[in-house]
Design a protein around this motif. Structure first.
Motif, mmCIF file in Angstrom:
data_model
loop_
_atom_site.group_PDB
_atom_site.id
_atom_site.type_symbol
_atom_site.label_atom_id
_atom_site.label_comp_id
_atom_site.label_asym_id
_atom_site.label_seq_id
_atom_site.Cartn_x
_atom_site.Cartn_y
_atom_site.Cartn_z
ATOM 1 N N LEU A 146 0.871 -1.171 0.000
ATOM 2 C CA LEU A 146 0.000 0.000 0.000
ATOM 3 C C LEU A 146 0.908 1.221 0.000
ATOM 4 O O LEU A 146 1.780 1.341 0.868
ATOM 5 C CB LEU A 146 -0.887 0.020 1.252
ATOM 6 N N VAL A 147 0.727 2.135 -0.942
ATOM 7 C CA VAL A 147 1.682 3.244 -1.062
ATOM 8 C C VAL A 147 1.021 4.484 -1.634
ATOM 9 O O VAL A 147 0.133 4.391 -2.487
ATOM 10 C CB VAL A 147 2.898 2.819 -1.929
ATOM 11 N N GLY A 148 1.473 5.639 -1.165
ATOM 12 C CA GLY A 148 0.963 6.886 -1.721
ATOM 13 C C GLY A 148 1.797 8.079 -1.290
ATOM 14 O O GLY A 148 2.409 8.072 -0.223
ATOM 15 N N GLY A 149 1.813 9.100 -2.144
ATOM 16 C CA GLY A 149 2.406 10.392 -1.805
ATOM 17 C C GLY A 149 1.273 11.385 -1.627
ATOM 18 O O GLY A 149 0.393 11.483 -2.486
ATOM 19 N N LEU A 150 1.283 12.123 -0.506
ATOM 20 C CA LEU A 150 0.153 12.981 -0.160
ATOM 21 C C LEU A 150 0.615 14.354 0.315
ATOM 22 O O LEU A 150 1.655 14.468 0.962
ATOM 23 C CB LEU A 150 -0.669 12.334 0.972
#
Length: 377
Positions: A146-150
């Motif tokens: 699970l990965v994200g840039g926010l």
């Protein structure tokens, strides 16, 4: 001390180049003179060079004096640029994340006695490295990333800022997502299977299918269940689906008052200002990598690595550039120090399987305050 050329002076390429100046002589090349000057202003140890990577013969000549190439060009240029680097008989670390299958260049790399470490960022990148290491330790059945840039500050309506081009983000929302379930490759629409997940230090996020498995579909076919999902703040997916279903992401041109316009190009232009991450804007990178399998005693083990990284005000470097760029810089140093010598094209899971390489990455990142925390059960 070695000589390195970094191709691409974008946010990540610049971060890699600056980091590598700690040990090496580094030239940063790009077609955009403004990007080169901006990088030079941040680090005067860099030598800059204006270069068009699509001029293949000139590129081959330019690469000759260097001990290593780092390729950080945009995705649409990546495959052909990597191919040219290999034809020039130069070892390379690549983070251009092109849509083509890098393993198609494996034979060419072997013929030219070249080591090419590809997809060497955060995801793909560190998640593959973790998977590769534990694939040697356990009989794995499951892998999930699970990965994200926010952005730190949520701004209505999208609650999102992109550390790279909106076109690349939109591709993530439109390219069919592949995952593996019970040994079968399943293809679903991107943005599907949206569900909430709680991340310590951040709160509740939503996760959705995206096409992030890349090489491991081919290199790890024995693992029965593998999935990567992208993370965003709640509400983001619904707005994106409205755009998608309404045709705003279509590439086929439409006629508007006698002018041929691509809806995708138009949408990207509109979203560029809405999604553009400010040079010193606070943002964060979130990743949770989980592997599950049996040890040699037949016990089922679940291993989770968590990452929560934030913008670095001291170096004015975005979290996404740190997490991506420092992984690539680690791969460059690891190779130059002789820890990995095999010839061919190697996704990170085929490098991380070696214990010395795995811990080199973790320690290199920890030295730069990019910290992966381990949970075992």
């Amino acid at each position: 001390m070695h000589t390195i050329i970094v191709l691409g002076a974008g946010m990540v390429g610049r971060t890699i180049a600056i980091d590598l100046t700690k040990k090496h002589t580094v030239t940063l090349a790009d077609f955009n003179q403004e990007a080169l000057q901006s990088s030079k202003n941040k680090c005067n140890l860099l030598t800059t060079l204006q270069l068009d990577v699509t001029q293949k013969e000139n590129l081959k000549q330019t690469l000759q004096p260097f001990d290593l190439v780092v390729c950080a060009v945009p995705g649409f240029l990546g495959f052909e640029t990597l191919k040219t680097i290999i034809e020039a008989k130069k070892n390379v670390v690549d983070i251009s994340f092109f849509p083509e299958n890098s393993l198609e260049l494996n034979d060419l790399a072997k013929q030219n006695n070249v080591t090419a470490i590809v997809d060497c960022g955060v995801a793909p990148g560190m998640d593959n490295i973790i998977l590769g290491y534990y694939n040697e330790k356990l009989k794995l059945t499951d892998f999930q990333c699970l990965v994200g840039g926010l952005p730190k500050v949520k701004k209505w309506p999208f609650n999102y800022k992109a550390p790279f081009s909106p076109v690349d983000v939109i591709e993530e929302y439109t390219r069919p997502a592949r995952y593996v379930e019970n040994g079968n490759v399943i293809v679903k629409e991107a943005l599907s299977d949206c569900e909430f997940v709680d991340i310590e230090g951040v709160g509740t996020l939503e996760s959705f299918n995206s096409d992030g498995l890349r090489s491991i579909i081919f290199t790890m076919p024995h693992i029965k269940n593998m999935k990567e999902k992208t993370l965003r703040y709640p509400g983001h997916v619904e707005y994106i689906k409205v755009f998608k279903e309404s045709g705003f992401f279509n590439e086929k041109k439409i006629n508007f008052n006698g002018v041929e316009v691509s809806p995708l190009a138009f949408t990207s232009k509109i979203l560029f200002n809405e999604w553009k991450l400010g040079e010193t804007e606070d943002e964060l990178t979130v990743m949770r990598v989980t592997v599950k399998g049996e040890n040699n005693k037949g016990e089922v083990k679940e291993i989770t690595y968590n990452l929560l990284d934030r913008y670095c005000a001291k170096t004015k470097t975005s979290s996404m550039a740190r997490c991506t760029g420092y992984t690539a810089a680690a791969a460059a140093n690891l190779f130059l120090e002789g820890l990995f010598k095999e010839k061919g094209v190697f996704p990170p899971e085929l490098v991380g399987k070696y214990e010395a390489c795995f811990y080199y990455f973790l320690n290199y990142l920890e030295d730069r305050n990019v910290i992966y925390t381990l949970e075992e059960s």
